[in-house]
Write an enzyme that holds these catalytic residues in place. Structure first.
Site, PDB file in Angstrom:
ATOM      1  N   HIS A  61       0.894  -1.273  -0.231  1.00 39.05           N
ATOM      2  CA  HIS A  61      -0.056  -0.023   0.074  1.00 39.05           C
ATOM      3  C   HIS A  61       0.918   1.228   0.050  1.00 39.05           C
ATOM      4  CE1 HIS A  61       1.091   0.748   4.307  1.00 39.05           C
ATOM      5  NE2 HIS A  61       0.720  -0.560   4.377  1.00 39.05           N
ATOM      6  N   ASP A  72       4.007  -4.468   3.765  1.00 41.38           N
ATOM      7  CA  ASP A  72       5.337  -4.823   3.675  1.00 41.38           C
ATOM      8  C   ASP A  72       5.689  -6.201   4.252  1.00 41.38           C
ATOM      9  OD1 ASP A  72       4.405  -4.562   6.388  1.00 41.38           O
ATOM     10  OD2 ASP A  72       5.920  -2.878   6.993  1.00 41.38           O
TER      11      ASP A  72
END
Length: 480
Positions: free
Chosen positions: A97, A379
């Site tokens: 994102h 992540d």
């Protein structure tokens, strides 16, 4: 008149010298600097630090700026590059994102004042931002898998909510989408103009920031798309492991990795001193400050150029930030050396890699479904995939990071297919463990798809040791 003639003569002489110099360089009569490995700067894979453009010693501020990924001029990228006789068959995109508001607050300090409404004439700007806002406002009837249909389609709070995507994050992925559109649609015609819903595969976790990031990239890729053709699937796990999430050995690797992180932190006296100083400033116990993960909030201040918080006891400052960021970099270095995270990654990334090769294999059979796949993730999704692929030197996923798998067909030998792997626009195919020795064994310019398939079906389990030859056995190995 004499002065004017001399000036014109000197000007002509200078132009002649410049022409001769450029000609000599063009024909390589004057040596030009080349890397020690003899590769041209154009073909060099820049997964390793570049000594020309990067600091000679790891600089925490420089690394933090890379992590922020502040939108700027269009970046150069290597997506879509292949010999002329290769045809692009399918593309599989994994993204983190975009820029978000912190998940944590530094105790007893004011939250950073970041506006999460989208304003077309505010920096960072993108030419499609206003049209994106308008298009998202028409998507209230979109049909997504539950619970995604209850999430907002774009950020819209004057003071950001915790973890909310910012305007920066939207612009980052509009840029990503436009870049991929220019390469994959305009140049390679991956999808026809009348593309259908079944030619896309879209999946996201249940966080608004991942859904909104996916929509921003998709809008850059397919401007003004038909909402009836868009269907995002919900993925409950950040590992995108679908029905294969139960894996005891993976969890054991993770526990040992977390123990390693804890012991490294205990050894860092400067880090503990820094936490102590910050705890005094905000007037909380050191343990409470550490538990609040202050680097998360500090990175938001840093990326948005907002001053670090102050109290009557003083201010959190750049030196505190540098110490914590330096420790993060050291932690990543030791993580690569100890290999515990690598074991976790092999098992954590296997389900999503297995899905990807399955989709690729169906495309090689001539199937026209799911030619463009998008996983909008975190992540903690991308990092295990990078590690599992053997890309140990790859930087930790920045905001709006993208990892792309390209599938190509050799037009001269239609039964042969190849893959390319790209991370943030850099071709890292020949840094992966399954293709790093390809050029020693084969004259073919591209990495064969079979290498990736063999890696996922066999070599990932071999790398774990033990006798397991499939995912279930590797996850339930005794005596680990």
């Amino acid at each position: 008149m004499l002065f004017r003639n001399r000036f014109l003569l000197l000007l002509a002489l200078a132009a002649l010298l410049a022409f001769v110099s450029l000609s000599l360089q063009f024909f390589h009569l004057i040596p030009v600097s080349t890397p020690k490995n003899g590769m041209s700067s154009k073909s060099r894979k820049r997964i390793m630090p570049d000594p020309v453009t990067e600091p000679p010693v790891t600089d925490p501020v420089y690394e933090a700026l890379l992590y922020c990924n502040i939108p700027s001029v269009a970046e150069r990228s290597m997506e879509g590059h292949a010999p002329h006789h290769f045809k692009l068959v399918s593309v599989h995109v994994f993204i983190r994102h975009g820029d978000r508001y912190p998940l944590y607050v530094i105790p007893k300090t004011k939250r950073p004042e970041i506006d999460c409404t989208l304003v077309a004439n505010r920096k960072p700007y993108h030419p499609k931002l206003e049209a994106f806002i308008s298009h998202m406002s028409k998507g209230s009837g979109a049909s997504f898998e539950s619970p995604l249909n209850s999430l907002p389609l774009y950020p819209n709070h004057p003071l950001c909510e915790m973890g909310e995507l910012t305007q920066t994050g939207v612009v980052q992925h509009l840029q990503n989408g436009q870049l991929l559109r220019d390469i994959y649609l305009k140049k390679h015609k991956l999808l026809p103009n009348d593309w259908s819903a079944d030619q896309l595969y879209l999946e996201t976790t249940g966080k608004s920031r991942t859904l909104q990031s996916g929509l921003a990239l998709l809008y850059g890729f397919l401007p003004d798309f038909d909402w009836k053709k868009i269907y995002f699937r919900h993925q409950p796990s950040a590992l995108f492991c679908s029905g294969s999430c139960y894996c005891p050995v993976r969890n054991q690797y993770l526990e040992k990795e977390q123990r390693r992180q804890y012991l490294l932190r205990l050894k860092n006296s400067q880090l503990e001193k820094t936490y102590g100083e910050m705890a005094k400033i905000v007037d909380v116990p050191t343990k409470q400050l550490r538990a609040a993960n202050p680097i998360d909030s500090m990175l938001c201040h840093f990326c948005h150029n907002v001053s670090f918080p102050c109290t009557r006891n003083g201010c959190v400052d750049m030196e505190h930030f540098k110490v914590i960021k330096t420790h993060q970099i050291e932690d990543e270095r030791e993580r690569r050396e100890k290999k515990l995270y690598f074991g976790y990654s092999l098992l954590g990334a296997h389900p999503i890699l297995n899905q990807t090769i399955g989709r690729m294999q169906r495309a090689t059979e001539g199937r026209k479904e799911e030619l463009f796949a998008l996983y909008s993730a975190h992540d903690v999704t991308l990092s295990p995939v990078l590690s599992a692929l053997g890309l140990s030197e790859a930087r930790f996923p920045r905001f709006a990071a993208r990892l792309i798998f390209e599938l190509w067909q050799d037009r001269e030998k239609p039964s042969e297919h190849s893959v390319r792997i790209l991370y943030n626009g850099v071709d890292v195919t020949f840094h992966t463990s399954f293709c790093q020795d390809h050029h020693k064994r084969s004259p073919k310019p591209m990495c064969p798809l079979e290498n990736l398939v063999r890696f996922v079906k066999r070599d990932m389990f071999v790398a774990l040791g033990g006798s397991g030859t499939n995912y279930y056995d590797a996850c339930h190995r005794e005596g680990f």
